[in-house]
Motif scaffolding. Structure first.
Motif, PDB file in Angstrom:
ATOM      1  N   UNK A  12       0.822  -1.218   0.000  1.00 56.59           N
ATOM      2  CA  UNK A  12       0.000   0.000   0.000  1.00 56.59           C
ATOM      3  C   UNK A  12       0.854   1.265   0.000  1.00 56.59           C
ATOM      4  N   UNK A  13       1.995   1.239   0.685  1.00 59.47           N
ATOM      5  CA  UNK A  13       2.889   2.400   0.649  1.00 59.47           C
ATOM      6  C   UNK A  13       3.495   2.579  -0.741  1.00 59.47           C
ATOM      7  N   UNK A  14       3.730   1.476  -1.443  1.00 57.59           N
ATOM      8  CA  UNK A  14       4.246   1.550  -2.816  1.00 57.59           C
ATOM      9  C   UNK A  14       3.173   2.061  -3.770  1.00 57.59           C
ATOM     10  N   UNK A  15       1.957   1.593  -3.567  1.00 56.69           N
ATOM     11  CA  UNK A  15       0.831   2.006  -4.409  1.00 56.69           C
ATOM     12  C   UNK A  15       0.466   3.465  -4.185  1.00 56.69           C
ATOM     13  N   UNK A  16       0.668   3.958  -2.983  1.00 58.47           N
ATOM     14  CA  UNK A  16       0.220   5.302  -2.609  1.00 58.47           C
ATOM     15  C   UNK A  16       1.386   6.112  -2.057  1.00 58.47           C
ATOM     16  N   UNK A  17       2.251   6.610  -2.948  1.00 63.89           N
ATOM     17  CA  UNK A  17       3.440   7.351  -2.497  1.00 63.89           C
ATOM     18  C   UNK A  17       3.098   8.601  -1.696  1.00 63.89           C
ATOM     19  N   UNK A  18       1.940   9.211  -1.942  1.00 60.31           N
ATOM     20  CA  UNK A  18       1.570  10.400  -1.167  1.00 60.31           C
ATOM     21  C   UNK A  18       1.326  10.046   0.296  1.00 60.31           C
ATOM     22  N   UNK A  19       0.802   8.854   0.533  1.00 66.69           N
ATOM     23  CA  UNK A  19       0.609   8.384   1.906  1.00 66.69           C
ATOM     24  C   UNK A  19       1.964   8.154   2.576  1.00 66.69           C
ATOM     25  N   UNK A  20       2.878   7.531   1.847  1.00 65.16           N
ATOM     26  CA  UNK A  20       4.221   7.299   2.388  1.00 65.16           C
ATOM     27  C   UNK A  20       4.917   8.618   2.706  1.00 65.16           C
ATOM     28  N   UNK A  21       4.758   9.594   1.829  1.00 67.66           N
ATOM     29  CA  UNK A  21       5.382  10.898   2.055  1.00 67.66           C
ATOM     30  C   UNK A  21       4.785  11.594   3.273  1.00 67.66           C
ATOM     31  N   UNK A  22       3.487  11.510   3.438  1.00 66.66           N
ATOM     32  CA  UNK A  22       2.836  12.127   4.587  1.00 66.66           C
ATOM     33  C   UNK A  22       3.282  11.458   5.893  1.00 66.66           C
ATOM     34  N   UNK A  23       3.427  10.142   5.866  1.00 65.40           N
ATOM     35  CA  UNK A  23       3.907   9.428   7.050  1.00 65.40           C
ATOM     36  C   UNK A  23       5.350   9.817   7.355  1.00 65.40           C
ATOM     37  N   UNK A  24       6.134  10.005   6.306  1.00 66.37           N
ATOM     38  CA  UNK A  24       7.525  10.405   6.511  1.00 66.37           C
ATOM     39  C   UNK A  24       7.606  11.808   7.099  1.00 66.37           C
ATOM     40  N   UNK A  25       6.749  12.697   6.636  1.00 72.53           N
ATOM     41  CA  UNK A  25       6.736  14.058   7.183  1.00 72.53           C
ATOM     42  C   UNK A  25       6.357  14.063   8.659  1.00 72.53           C
ATOM     43  N   UNK A  26       5.514  13.122   9.050  1.00 73.02           N
ATOM     44  CA  UNK A  26       5.180  13.021  10.471  1.00 73.02           C
ATOM     45  C   UNK A  26       6.414  12.642  11.286  1.00 73.02           C
ATOM     46  N   UNK A  27       7.234  11.745  10.759  1.00 73.42           N
ATOM     47  CA  UNK A  27       8.471  11.385  11.450  1.00 73.42           C
ATOM     48  C   UNK A  27       9.390  12.592  11.558  1.00 73.42           C
TER      49      UNK A  27
END
Length: 573
Positions: free
Chosen positions: A314-329
């Motif tokens: 799902x993180x691969x399919x949805x890079x915007x989600x991965x980026x948002x999670x990374x920004x939270x870190x």
């Protein structure tokens, strides 16, 4: 002419015989199928006026088992569309009523020990053993769950986290160091098996033996849901053989642990289990401990590996989600300071040391920061298992360096609890792709669901996946949308049993917090360490029976976030 006539007569007689035989066979099959269906209709509770659920019982003896195994998720979808949220079928040698919908499932899960009792397929009960938590009922189940509660307590989870993070980090680094693509699902299974064996059970097992145990356990899992026929070459016989090998290994370790003097400090799940049993006035025998050890691996293995694979998918399919999670870190300071890894090549071996950039409380002690991180080598390197003691500025001149950068957060329960968006991501992964599609129960008494009778003695299989997909509380349930679990929307709180990846009631997954911790740590390590992309033209289809996993694997290419130097070096001859 007479000869020709006789030949024609003979031809038609043979044709008639074949036709009659075919008709006879078809009639026999039709009659046998009707008798088989009638046999199960006769088991309805005649004191109840409600009808049995609609559905088909399939063929004599086999029922619809082969349809279920071959069709996977489409089997239940097609029958639910045809018969409704409650329908009957026959699977793995038992009549089954399949149930979907929050209210229906609520009645089942909260009716444990009253309306229903847990019921895994007979093959599962035989292979896992009678004393395991999944197979226990009544007071014994309550006692067993109380003993295991300490294994997953706050204090226990806190002690597991550093070692879990170490195992996960090593795995992620090996993915990034690989020159080819990684098949994520088998790699995730290898990862969760190592976590179960080395962290939960605290077993110091050599890599070769660990691989052997992993393959043995895989054989157990492959045959966990098989026809209950204990004959040579059957799935059940293979599962029993794998179990016996694992029990033999576990017994040696357990005996050694029991012979050691008990201390007040606990390092693994077996320590917590033995302590909890004594506190509750119980002494676990060797058989119970062996079965519990295998069950702990079972609980942490396939389901967590499935969820880990789905998370990466799902993180691969949805890079915007991965980026948002990374920004939270980033907002919590978890990837502001990076640590430089230097790979040392000396002869045929590759070791690594961590050289921190800057100094913050999140980078640990001096000894922690300069400890070796075991990493799978690139092509031409042989992995070493001893620490490298060279400081970077005193490294021998004959040693070749390979550089890459990696962020190094040190995690705890408190720090993990700060990642609220990552919580939402993991919840949405488990909503869209719950590792286990459903659960089994046996009706202790006849009761009503959706206007149908559920007869006493019948098996009930409730569907987690179908309930998630059809629950009206979710806006556009077909979309992957972590924001649905944020405070403003809180779709997950609109009815407790609309979201049940870990089950519910007294049978809810006792290790759910540990599973969520493993998923969070994997996400943090990936987001802070790696960049990745799909290695195939299209995303794989997902198979849902018996555990959700990608058909033909999920192949992904991983690289370090700051890997330009490493890439340049790797291209040298």
């Amino acid at each position: 002419m007479p000869k020709m006539f006789l030949l024609e007569v003979s031809y038609f007689m043979v044709l008639g015989t074949v036709f009659t035989s075919i008709i006879s066979v078809l009639l026999l099959l039709a009659v046998s199928r009707q008798l088989w269906a009638f046999r199960w209709r006769m088991t309805r509770d005649r004191t109840c006026k409600l009808p049995l659920p609609k559905g088909s019982m399939g063929w004599p003896l086999f029922g619809e088992t082969f349809h279920w195994l071959l069709q996977g998720s489409s089997f239940h979808i097609s029958r639910r569309e045809k018969y409704g949220n409650v329908f009957r079928t026959h699977l793995l040698g038992k009549p089954v009523i399949r149930v979907t919908g929050a209210e229906n499932i609520r009645k089942i899960l909260l009716g444990e020990h009253n309306l229903v009792s847990t019921q895994w397929p007979q093959s599962t009960r035989i292979i896992l053993g009678a004393t395991t938590l999944v197979n226990s009922i009544g007071d014994f189940h309550k006692q067993k769950r109380k003993i295991l509660a300490k294994v997953f307590s706050h204090a226990a989870l806190e002690t597991y986290i550093p070692r879990i993070q170490g195992v996960v980090r090593t795995e992620v680094e090996s993915w990034c160091a690989s020159r080819g693509s990684i098949n994520v699902y088998p790699s995730a299974k290898a990862l969760t098996f190592r976590i179960a064996v080395r962290v939960l059970l605290g077993l110091n097992v050599e890599d070769d033996h660990l691989d052997y145990l992993s393959k043995t356990f895989e054989q157990l899992m492959e045959n966990l849901f098989s026809l209950p026929l204990d004959v040579p070459f059957s799935g059940l016989r293979k599962g029993i053989k794998a179990r016996d090998i694992l029990h033999e290994c576990m017994e040696k370790i357990i005996v050694e642990k029991l012979q050691q003097s008990q201390s007040e400090e606990y390092s693994d799940a077996l320590d917590y289990m033995l302590s909890s049993a004594k506190e509750n006035g119980n002494e676990l025998n060797i058989q119970e401990l062996k079965e519990s050890a295998v069950e702990l691996i079972f609980a942490a293995y396939s389901t967590t590996a499935s969820a880990s694979t789905s998370l990466i998918l799902q993180l691969t399919r949805h890079p915007s989600v991965a980026e948002q999670a990374k920004q939270e870190l980033v907002s919590h300071g978890f990837n502001v300071h990076s640590a430089q890894f230097i790979g040392y090549k000396n002869g045929n071996s590759l070791s690594t040391v961590v050289v921190p950039e800057g100094s913050t409380e999140n980078q640990g002690t001096h000894e922690e920061r300069n400890s070796t991180t075991e990493t799978k080598p690139q092509k031409g390197f042989e992995l070493t298992h001893h620490a490298t003691s060279w400081p970077p500025d005193t490294m021998p001149a004959t040693v070749e360096k390979r550089h890459y950068s990696c962020h190094q957060p040190y995690l705890s329960l408190e720090k993990l609890s700060q990642f609220h968006y990552l919580d939402c991501v993991i919840k949405e992964v488990l909503r869209t792709l719950p590792p286990v599609s459903g659960g089994y129960r046996t009706a202790l008494q006849t009761f009503e669901l959706d206007g149908y009778q559920i007869p006493k003695g019948w098996s009930v299989m409730y569907s987690i996946r179908d309930t998630h997909e059809t629950a009206a509380v979710y806006q556009s349930p077909e979309l992957f949308d972590p924001d649905r679990f944020r405070t403003k929307r809180e779709e997950g709180k609109a009815g407790r049993f609309n979201y049940i990846p870990f089950g519910g009631g007294v049978r809810s997954c006792i290790g759910r917090k540990l599973a969520q911790i493993i998923l969070k740590i994997l996400a943090v390590e990936l987001l802070n360490t790696a960049r990745w992309e799909l290695a195939t033209p299209t995303y794989p289809k997902m198979q849902t029976v018996p555990i959700v996993h990608p058909v033909n694997g999920l192949h992904v290419c991983f690289n370090y976030l700051n890997s330009h130097e490493e890439n340049n070096v790797s291209q040298k001859p």
